[in-house]
Design a protein around this motif. Sequence first.
Motif, short mmCIF file in Angstrom:
data_model
loop_
_atom_site.label_atom_id
_atom_site.label_comp_id
_atom_site.label_asym_id
_atom_site.label_seq_id
_atom_site.Cartn_x
_atom_site.Cartn_y
_atom_site.Cartn_z
N ARG A 112 65.82 37.08 37.89
CA ARG A 112 66.01 36.03 36.90
C ARG A 112 67.47 35.14 37.12
O ARG A 112 67.58 33.90 36.83
CB ARG A 112 66.24 36.77 35.36
N ASP A 115 66.47 32.69 39.43
CA ASP A 115 65.80 31.88 38.95
C ASP A 115 66.59 30.51 38.27
O ASP A 115 66.38 29.56 38.41
CB ASP A 115 64.67 32.44 38.00
N HIS A 119 67.54 26.79 39.30
CA HIS A 119 66.87 26.09 38.20
C HIS A 119 65.51 25.80 38.10
O HIS A 119 64.95 25.06 38.02
CB HIS A 119 67.53 24.47 38.39
N GLY A 120 64.99 27.18 38.15
CA GLY A 120 63.81 27.63 38.06
C GLY A 120 62.62 27.32 39.46
O GLY A 120 61.62 27.04 39.30
N ARG A 121 63.10 27.98 40.39
CA ARG A 121 62.59 27.95 41.47
C ARG A 121 62.28 29.20 42.10
O ARG A 121 61.91 29.10 43.33
CB ARG A 121 63.78 27.14 42.68
N SER A 207 65.06 30.53 32.45
CA SER A 207 65.30 29.33 33.55
C SER A 207 64.56 28.14 32.87
O SER A 207 63.72 27.98 32.03
CB SER A 207 64.93 29.61 34.97
N ALA A 208 64.56 27.26 33.81
CA ALA A 208 63.92 25.68 33.55
C ALA A 208 62.19 26.20 33.55
O ALA A 208 61.50 25.34 33.03
CB ALA A 208 64.30 24.82 34.67
N GLN A 209 61.68 27.26 34.13
CA GLN A 209 60.32 27.40 34.41
C GLN A 209 59.98 28.51 33.69
O GLN A 209 58.89 29.04 33.53
CB GLN A 209 60.06 27.62 35.77
N GLN A 211 60.16 32.06 33.46
CA GLN A 211 60.36 33.03 34.41
C GLN A 211 59.88 33.02 35.58
O GLN A 211 59.23 32.05 36.09
CB GLN A 211 59.84 34.33 33.84
N THR A 423 60.18 22.72 39.49
CA THR A 423 60.29 24.22 39.61
C THR A 423 59.13 24.71 40.49
O THR A 423 58.12 23.89 40.79
CB THR A 423 60.01 24.97 38.34
N ARG A 425 57.00 26.78 39.51
CA ARG A 425 55.58 26.72 38.67
C ARG A 425 55.07 25.03 39.04
O ARG A 425 53.62 25.15 38.79
CB ARG A 425 55.58 27.03 37.45
N GLU A 432 54.24 27.22 32.07
CA GLU A 432 55.40 28.25 31.81
C GLU A 432 54.79 29.47 31.27
O GLU A 432 53.72 29.66 30.76
CB GLU A 432 56.20 27.41 31.08
#
Length: 444
Positions: A112, A115, A119-121, A207-209, A211, A423, A425, A432
């Motif tokens: 996490r 993540d 920024h969600g990657r 995060s931006a995504q 998890q 991201t 995702r 998400e």
Amino acid sequence: MSSNTFVLGAVLGAMHGNHPGAWRMPSADTGAYTDTTSMVRAAQAAERGGLDYIFLPDRVFIWGDLESGPPIVTMEPTLTLAAIAPSTRRIGLVTTISTSFAAPYTIARQVRALDVMSHGRAGWQAIPSYEPEAFANYGLPVPAREEKYERFNESVQITQALWGSWGREAGTPDKTTGRFADTSHIRPANLQGRHVASRGPLQIPPSAQGQPVVFMPFASGLGVQAAARYANGIIAHAPTMEQSKSYREMMRSMTVEAGRDADEVKFLSFFALTVGATLEEAVRRRMVLEEAAGIEGRLAQLSAVLGVRLDPADRDKRLTTTQTLQLRPHPGVAQAAYAIELAQQGRTPLEILGHGVLDMAPSMVGTAEQIADTLQEWVQAGAADGFTVTIDDLHDGMDAFVDQVVPVLRRRGLRPDDYTGTTLRDHLGLPEQLGVDPRLAADR
């Protein structure tokens, strides 16, 4: 991603490249194992090509013969990706952590953190270990397979529950009201399994995504069952297109049986490659790497593949008529038949090696068009949803792939011209997720 495109990532396991000769090339930095500079540069090149992710495998023991080469994996994958994250902006970062040794809270916290930092990657390849050397390093006996996967299932579900323990509804810090977070939406997970447990909640917000994305390797039996329940990415080694198609169909079927949509799981085949402006140039590139790897040892391996003894002194000579008549493909080597075909065409032993016959299949030595043809064929045949490519020599191999192969894939509409999201995702076309998949909640 559109319906015409496929997922594309790259493995950055060995710090010099996938080929055993890469670390001995004149351009290689012998200190790369303890310096992330080369990894950062390779990740930046992959991002320049719009790749969806880089993937770092792991072993928690010395993997490889240190007498003849560096370890096959990085010092530690999650920390290495944390070093890469600030130097990249869009490419996904997939680490590997074994559930056999790390507690779910540790896994949830570390991945996490990666993540949020990126920024969600972030992605997590969830694996149970099996090697006696790994368990010895933790002072543990090797468990039975059933027990190993029982702990694995508990670990993945508790990790995801911890990721969901801090809800988005907790909001963001508000200096005006003086409230940092609405703690009514930050709640303990309170999960107890037979092997692992955690109270929670996690101390890091989503995060931006939401998890991290869960990846898993393709494995038979209990491994496939677990992947069907949790994974969004299956990183697989399939020797042939036909076997890969069979594996993918099995995976999709079992995913549906687990209550999930088959399209939620991307089957991503490993694919080794060497690219050149011409086939001859690509083969010459590989021949140089074969020489660097230690030609005597490589020819000994080729001898086993062909079923005849090859003298290193004759590496630039065609096989004799007697040798050609004695050729017998090794039954356990996927590319043995191809090696024999090359020998029968009059290729020298070094030239045969230059065609990548010792690679763990599938692999391709050729032009950008030839490599693109093969990748396209696999996807259109339903053998893969994408690929995790392995690069022969990272000093210039990632740039060659990005500058030569990726443009061909883009012209054919097989890859987008640029990132369409921010991201991981987004890159994989996944919704998400925050917490345990509700379709699996009844199994907790």
